[in-house]
Scaffold this motif. Structure first.
Motif, PDB file in Angstrom:
ATOM      1  N   ALA A  53     -79.040 -29.671  20.507  1.00 17.88           N
ATOM      2  CA  ALA A  53     -78.883 -28.814  19.521  1.00 17.88           C
ATOM      3  C   ALA A  53     -77.540 -28.857  18.737  1.00 17.88           C
ATOM      4  O   ALA A  53     -77.530 -28.741  17.333  1.00 17.88           O
ATOM      5  CB  ALA A  53     -79.219 -27.333  19.776  1.00 17.88           C
ATOM      6  N   ALA A  54     -76.321 -28.919  19.408  1.00 14.60           N
ATOM      7  CA  ALA A  54     -74.961 -29.032  18.900  1.00 14.60           C
ATOM      8  C   ALA A  54     -75.042 -30.508  18.041  1.00 14.60           C
ATOM      9  O   ALA A  54     -74.359 -30.574  16.959  1.00 14.60           O
ATOM     10  CB  ALA A  54     -73.990 -29.016  20.073  1.00 14.60           C
ATOM     11  N   GLU A  62     -74.525 -33.474  12.935  1.00 17.13           N
ATOM     12  CA  GLU A  62     -75.258 -34.438  12.201  1.00 17.13           C
ATOM     13  C   GLU A  62     -75.531 -33.828  10.975  1.00 17.13           C
ATOM     14  O   GLU A  62     -75.386 -34.679   9.843  1.00 17.13           O
ATOM     15  CB  GLU A  62     -76.477 -35.029  12.817  1.00 17.13           C
ATOM     16  N   SER A  63     -76.154 -32.699  10.788  1.00 18.84           N
ATOM     17  CA  SER A  63     -76.533 -31.878   9.631  1.00 18.84           C
ATOM     18  C   SER A  63     -75.522 -31.856   8.520  1.00 18.84           C
ATOM     19  O   SER A  63     -75.591 -31.649   7.363  1.00 18.84           O
ATOM     20  CB  SER A  63     -77.218 -30.696   9.965  1.00 18.84           C
ATOM     21  N   GLY A 105     -66.586 -32.702  17.474  1.00 17.24           N
ATOM     22  CA  GLY A 105     -65.199 -33.446  17.207  1.00 17.24           C
ATOM     23  C   GLY A 105     -65.491 -34.829  16.577  1.00 17.24           C
ATOM     24  O   GLY A 105     -64.740 -35.242  15.801  1.00 17.24           O
ATOM     25  N   GLY A 106     -66.566 -35.396  16.794  1.00 17.06           N
ATOM     26  CA  GLY A 106     -66.935 -36.741  16.082  1.00 17.06           C
ATOM     27  C   GLY A 106     -67.519 -36.396  14.755  1.00 17.06           C
ATOM     28  O   GLY A 106     -67.694 -37.741  14.150  1.00 17.06           O
ATOM     29  N   ALA A 126     -66.740 -41.889  17.503  1.00 14.45           N
ATOM     30  CA  ALA A 126     -67.003 -41.873  16.157  1.00 14.45           C
ATOM     31  C   ALA A 126     -66.347 -42.922  15.185  1.00 14.45           C
ATOM     32  O   ALA A 126     -66.960 -43.631  14.616  1.00 14.45           O
ATOM     33  CB  ALA A 126     -66.813 -40.732  15.221  1.00 14.45           C
ATOM     34  N   CYS A 127     -64.953 -43.107  15.573  1.00 13.68           N
ATOM     35  CA  CYS A 127     -64.283 -44.200  14.846  1.00 13.68           C
ATOM     36  C   CYS A 127     -64.831 -45.516  15.387  1.00 13.68           C
ATOM     37  O   CYS A 127     -64.988 -46.657  14.510  1.00 13.68           O
ATOM     38  CB  CYS A 127     -62.905 -44.073  15.301  1.00 13.68           C
TER      39      CYS A 127
END
Length: 360
Positions: free
Chosen positions: A4-5, A10-11, A65-66, A233-234
């Protein structure tokens, strides 16, 4: 299947650059985070929390954080104050504050740093005398939105902590803008001019080592996971970039030097994640080593975010320094995460002592 997080993160991914550019996570997003139950979810259900384990909280912060360090910081500061109240508040204080913190009815600010007291919090000049708070705090994350502050002060020469309603007369808030990183975290400087205080957490003398210590430990843990998310993410963005770009007719991903950089970044990302996971497991077991392992994870993950973001910016070239660049934004945020409790050397001294005690 995303959590869910993860789905929430992403949203809002496409909006994060705009928050950074305009200087704030929007109020409606803050309310959505609260409504989803992501604020202080590790608080027991009897106080409105969700009984989440450290691993679950960590993964939440990794996902947030991503996407946006400020979004993760919202979870961090709320969790810091809730952890302090849960551990050191009396029954009345827990009943009053914890449901309000877990629901988002009250948003929290952690007010410890001063102009002359950053990594040395024992030097705070804010005073609590005869039930009145006087002094000023700097760099309060989400201080511009907070309804309640957990304030570190001094009373009769002893460190003391108090919960202070931000709506009381004498509380003034100065928003901070244009800082290097964390631009969407609604950071503010806060002054307390003869503000009445009713809620003191723990006896005088316990304010720094116990109450603030509990809050900072929780903060380090969530920052560590958030930095691991930034690093991941980077790397993901950079892999996508080099796979789709060519130089001299040759895909960037075919260059040996580029592959070597990606390999080094992968090591940083994996190591940061595993150190965070190890710290979470120790916290779940109640192992006393969890404190030092959390500091180790935060140190390593912040460095990983900084190193991977720097490589990512270079491999992106001009696109990496664009105003809306994710890797550029994370490069700035990671620099802040490395100094949030002082220079690296401060953490290194503590970790050196940990090594000497035989628990490297």
């Amino acid at each position: 299947m995303p959590s869910a997080a993860g789905a929430f993160a992403e949203s809002v991914r496409a909006d994060a650059a705009g928050w950074d550019r305009h200087g704030g996570v929007p109020d409606e997003v803050v309310r959505a985070v609260a409504g989803a139950g992501f604020l202080a979810p590790d608080v027991p259900a009897r106080y409105g929390g969700r009984d989440w384990s450290p691993t679950e909280v960590g993964r939440l912060c990794e996902d947030f954080g991503g996407v946006c360090s400020a979004l993760r910081a919202l979870v961090t500061v709320q969790g810091m104050v809730a952890a302090a109240v849960l551990r050191w508040g009396d029954a009345r204080q827990r009943a009053r504050w914890l449901p309000a913190l877990t629901s988002g009815e009250r948003l929290a600010g952690f007010a410890a740093t001063e102009a002359g007291a950053g990594s040395d919090l024992a030097a705070v000049g804010t005073t609590l005398d005869a039930g009145r708070l006087r002094g000023g705090k700097r760099w309060v994350t989400f201080g511009g939105l907070a309804d309640v502050f957990l304030v570190l002060a001094s009373r009769d020469g002893l460190p003391v902590t108090a919960l202070v309603d931000a709506r009381q007369p004498g509380v003034s808030v100065e928003p901070v803008t244009g800082q290097l990183g964390m631009r969407a975290a609604r950071i503010a400087h806060v002054r307390f001019d003869d503000v009445p205080v009713a809620d003191v957490l723990a006896p005088p003398g316990f304010g720094l080592t116990h109450v603030v210590g509990t809050a900072l430990d929780h903060g380090r843990f969530t920052v560590a996971w958030g930095c691991a998310g930034m690093a991941r993410a980077c790397l993901d963005r950079t892999v996508e970039h080099v796979a789709s770009r060519a130089q001299g007719g040759t895909p960037l991903s075919s260059h040996q030097a580029v592959r070597a950089v990606l390999g080094r970044c992968l090591v940083e990302v994996r190591a940061a994640h595993r150190l965070c996971a190890h710290a979470a497991a120790l916290r779940e077991q109640g192992d006393p080593a969890a404190l030092a392992e959390t500091l180790l994870a935060k140190y390593a993950a912040a460095r990983a975010a900084s190193v991977v973001a720097e490589h990512s910016v270079r491999l992106h070239g001009a696109a990496g320094v664009d105003a809306d660049s994710t890797v550029g934004r994370f490069h700035r945020d990671a620099a802040v995460m490395r100094i949030i409790e002082g220079a690296d050397e401060v953490a290194e001294q503590h970790l050196g002592g940990y090594a000497l005690r035989g628990r490297p």
